[in-house]
Design an enzyme around this catalytic site. Sequence first.
Site: not given
Length: 130
Positions: A29-30, A88, A93, A95
């Site tokens: 994750d960025i 978002e 996805h 996490h």
Amino acid sequence: MASIFTKIIQGEIPCYKVAETDDFLAFLDINPNAKGHTLCIPKKEVDKIMDLDEETYIGLMRFARTVGIAIEKTIPCNRVGMTVIGLEVPHVHVHLIPLNSMEDARFLSKETLSKDDFEAVAKAINSNLE
Ligand code: AMP
């Protein structure tokens, strides 16, 4: 329009890749809650997790388990937590977040990592995959 994660799968946008199979991709994750925060996605673009077909859902969970075990081996933490939100980015996805306290699960305090940090973490988790 393709999701930002589909663009990552297609190589149009870079990522710090952790693991990949024919059907799934894991990358850092960025904007991580904690060092090692990883996203696991199906390559098939579907917005909401409950809309996945059963085979893809189970495959994603199996893939996330493999990646999560590698994160636990790599990042000192109390445990690896699993969260699905998706408010978002409209592409399923999971996490995977190294947790030491509830703060790490709240998506409020963020960890700042350099490019070198991201690369080193992705490589370290990848090397612990089984
Ligand atoms: P959510 O959809 O609320 O589960 O959050 C989307 C997550 O994707 C956030 O934690 C973002 O930091 C992360 N994210 C968004 N764009 C990228 C990207 N290009 N590379 C890696 N992570 C991203």
